[in-house]
Enzyme design. Structure first.
Site, short mmCIF file in Angstrom:
data_model
loop_
_atom_site.label_atom_id
_atom_site.label_comp_id
_atom_site.label_asym_id
_atom_site.label_seq_id
_atom_site.Cartn_x
_atom_site.Cartn_y
_atom_site.Cartn_z
N LEU A 150 25.98 38.79 34.24
CA LEU A 150 24.98 37.90 34.83
C LEU A 150 23.72 38.65 35.28
O LEU A 150 22.62 38.11 35.24
CB LEU A 150 25.61 37.16 36.02
CG LEU A 150 25.97 35.67 35.86
CD1 LEU A 150 24.79 34.85 35.34
CD2 LEU A 150 27.14 35.47 34.93
N ARG A 190 50.97 43.88 37.85
CA ARG A 190 50.38 42.62 37.43
C ARG A 190 50.90 42.28 36.04
O ARG A 190 50.84 43.11 35.13
CB ARG A 190 48.87 42.75 37.38
CG ARG A 190 48.23 41.50 36.85
CD ARG A 190 46.74 41.66 36.68
NE ARG A 190 46.20 40.39 36.24
CZ ARG A 190 45.18 40.29 35.42
NH1 ARG A 190 44.57 41.36 34.95
NH2 ARG A 190 44.74 39.10 35.05
N HIS A 205 44.80 33.85 36.66
CA HIS A 205 44.12 34.30 37.88
C HIS A 205 44.84 33.80 39.13
O HIS A 205 44.24 33.69 40.20
CB HIS A 205 42.66 33.77 37.96
CG HIS A 205 41.72 34.37 36.99
ND1 HIS A 205 40.73 33.62 36.37
CD2 HIS A 205 41.59 35.62 36.51
CE1 HIS A 205 40.04 34.39 35.56
NE2 HIS A 205 40.54 35.63 35.63
N GLU A 239 43.00 41.07 44.74
CA GLU A 239 44.25 40.85 44.00
C GLU A 239 45.26 41.96 44.27
O GLU A 239 46.46 41.72 44.31
CB GLU A 239 43.94 40.75 42.50
CG GLU A 239 43.23 39.45 42.16
CD GLU A 239 42.60 39.43 40.79
OE1 GLU A 239 41.51 40.05 40.65
OE2 GLU A 239 43.15 38.84 39.87
N ASN A 250 47.80 47.74 37.21
CA ASN A 250 47.30 46.66 36.36
C ASN A 250 47.02 47.30 34.99
O ASN A 250 46.01 47.95 34.81
CB ASN A 250 46.03 46.09 36.99
CG ASN A 250 45.44 44.96 36.17
OD1 ASN A 250 45.89 44.66 35.06
ND2 ASN A 250 44.41 44.34 36.71
N GLY A 298 36.20 37.13 33.17
CA GLY A 298 36.96 35.92 32.89
C GLY A 298 36.74 34.98 34.07
O GLY A 298 36.45 35.45 35.17
N ARG A 344 34.04 34.72 26.52
CA ARG A 344 34.88 33.63 26.00
C ARG A 344 34.16 32.30 26.10
O ARG A 344 33.46 32.04 27.08
CB ARG A 344 36.19 33.53 26.80
CG ARG A 344 37.07 34.73 26.63
CD ARG A 344 38.34 34.60 27.48
NE ARG A 344 38.71 35.89 27.98
CZ ARG A 344 39.33 36.11 29.14
NH1 ARG A 344 39.67 35.10 29.91
NH2 ARG A 344 39.61 37.33 29.52
P1 ADP Z 1 36.70 41.16 35.92
O1 ADP Z 1 36.98 39.81 35.35
O2 ADP Z 1 36.44 42.21 34.90
O3 ADP Z 1 37.64 41.58 37.04
P2 ADP Z 1 34.70 41.01 38.02
O4 ADP Z 1 35.31 40.03 38.96
O5 ADP Z 1 34.54 42.42 38.46
O6 ADP Z 1 35.30 40.94 36.57
O7 ADP Z 1 33.24 40.42 37.66
C1 ADP Z 1 32.41 41.09 36.77
C2 ADP Z 1 31.15 40.27 36.57
O8 ADP Z 1 30.52 40.02 37.83
C3 ADP Z 1 30.08 40.97 35.76
O9 ADP Z 1 30.29 40.78 34.37
C4 ADP Z 1 28.81 40.28 36.23
O10 ADP Z 1 28.54 39.13 35.43
C5 ADP Z 1 29.14 39.83 37.64
N1 ADP Z 1 28.40 40.59 38.65
C6 ADP Z 1 28.77 41.76 39.21
N2 ADP Z 1 27.81 42.16 40.10
C7 ADP Z 1 26.86 41.21 40.09
C8 ADP Z 1 25.61 41.04 40.77
N3 ADP Z 1 25.18 41.91 41.65
N4 ADP Z 1 24.90 39.93 40.49
C9 ADP Z 1 25.34 39.03 39.60
N5 ADP Z 1 26.50 39.14 38.92
C10 ADP Z 1 27.24 40.21 39.16
#
Ligand code: ADP
Length: 397
Positions: free
Chosen positions: A281, A89, A178, A382, A8, A210, A239
């Site tokens: 988050l 990807r 996605h 993925e 990726n 995203g 975004r």
């Molecule tokens: P990407 O789009 O980069 O693949 P991910 O699917 O890994 O992203 O998601 C990343 C996001 O997940 C972080 O920015 C955060 O907001 C959220 N996140 C990760 N761990 C936690 C957690 N323990 N509690 C709440 N939100 C989380």
């Protein structure tokens, strides 16, 4: 002959995983970051644990080379494993690529031609493909497109109500993204419900940095929140998601901002980051704990938009078997899951607070047993989906 190397390639990074498709497990994985910067960062998780190092990685060719060096040094040995394929990807497949596709020079050229539709994504995806084809000239390389799962969108869902000639000339329509994750999660949801994918209607929320949400009818995507680009739809980490297009003219005319400045504002400085100053988050929750009103509003806007889409997609589908949460936020954030679906009891959508509590590392039902609509948390994968699709192409070829 069960292993696929999944790549990726982003603008300054290459994420990779060596997937054993017979078990679904990752035999190794890692990433190269800061490609093109003064010092690159490499992280490799293999059979002997984690290896980390820094070295100059001027471009994607050097990045792929560095990954192969790590496999040679600390294993597993790619030569001994006899890879089946390399899966790549690719974000934007346009109208042309609706299936995983064996890469040849023509396919490379077509991915390049689609770059104006995904200027941030397709060029680095292609750089990774070129580097890997040079490194593995004898292996099949398969491109898996983020847009492909959405090729079943009906015209009324993918058509923007703008002048049709302009839209046709410039390829302006909803493509959706996605798709690899939505496809994987949809199949797993059907399995959890004990049904054939062709029988199930789902609303799938992929909430990562995203984020997009998809209405799935009989296993096929029929509506999705991301559009021409991954900017439309839900509130995301950085975004904006949906907004009145006139905001852009207003910023140009009144604030004197350039197209590039507005692009950066909406893609990189908006969403949770724009509203609360942080995009993760976990940081939003910490700020709310500390009494930050901006963070509290950011969370409300995020959940409000999500609820809006769940309702809209329910209306489009008419019948929903399950609402599914996946990706970083969807898998880990119980507050978002509970809040986003609050008030939807009349639609048969209810979350059991106890079942919902905490992070979910495994597939979990979070609705009560007697709920009309199941609410599921399904960790996305993925890389496995890409590996399986690559194998299917190679075996069918
Ligand atoms: P990407 O789009 O980069 O693949 P991910 O699917 O890994 O992203 O998601 C990343 C996001 O997940 C972080 O920015 C955060 O907001 C959220 N996140 C990760 N761990 C936690 C957690 N323990 N509690 C709440 N939100 C989380």
């Amino acid at each position: 002959m069960n292993h696929v190397l999944v790549l990726n390639s982003g603008s300054s990074s290459i994420k990779y995983q060596l997937v054993d498709v017979s078990t679904g497990e990752a035999a190794a994985g890692g990433l190269v970051e800061r490609i093109g910067e003064s010092e690159g960062v490499l992280r490799h998780d293999g059979p002997t644990g984690r290896t980390e190092r820094t070295q100059v990685v001027p471009d994607h060719t050097a990045g792929v080379r560095a990954v192969l060096d790590l496999f040679d040094e600390v294993g597993p040995s790619l030569t001994e494993l006899e890879l089946v394929a390399v899966g790549h990807r690719v974000v934007q497949g346009g109208d042309r690529f609706t299936e995983p596709t064996l890469v040849d020079d023509d396919v490379e050229a077509a991915i390049e031609e689609l770059s104006p539709l995904a200027p941030l994504h397709n060029p680095p995806n292609l750089a990774g493909i070129r580097a890997a084809r040079t490194a593995f000239p004898d292996l099949p390389h398969v491109a898996i497109f983020d847009t492909a799962f959405h090729h079943t969108l009906p015209p009324e869902a993918y058509t923007y109500a703008i002048d049709r000639e302009t839209a046709r000339t410039y390829g302006i329509r909803r493509y959706g993204f996605h798709g690899t994750s939505h496809a994987y999660v949809s199949r797993r949801a059907a399995a959890m419900l004990g049904k054939d994918p062709a029988e199930v209607n789902l609303v799938v929320a992929h909430l990562g940095n995203g984020a997009s949400i998809t209405a799935v009818e009989g296993g096929c995507s029929v509506e999705t929140s991301m559009g021409l680009t991954p900017l439309e739809g839900l509130v995301m980490g950085t975004r904006s998601g949906d907004l009145d297009p006139a905001v852009i003219f207003h910023l140009q005319r009144v604030a004197g901002m350039s197209t590039d400045e507005i692009d950066t504002l909406l893609n990189r400085r908006s969403g949770l980051l724009g509203l609360a100053g942080v995009n993760d988050l976990r940081d939003i929750h910490a700020a709310i704990e500390a009494g930050d009103d901006d963070a509290a509003l950011a969370l409300e806007v995020y959940c409000h938009r999500l609820r809006h889409y769940v309702g809209a997609y329910y209306a489009q589908l008419g019948r929903v078997d399950a609402v599914v949460f996946t990706a970083g936020v969807g898998e880990n954030d119980d507050v978002v899951r509970l809040e986003a679906l609050s008030g939807l009891e009349r639609l048969g959508i209810v979350v059991d607070p106890e079942r919902n509590e905490g992070r979910k590392k495994a597939e979990t039902v979070i609705s009560p047993d007697d709920a009309e609509v199941a609410v599921l948390v399904i960790p996305t994968n993925e890389e496995l989906e890409i590996a399986q699709q690559a194998v299917a192409v190679v075996q069918g070829a």
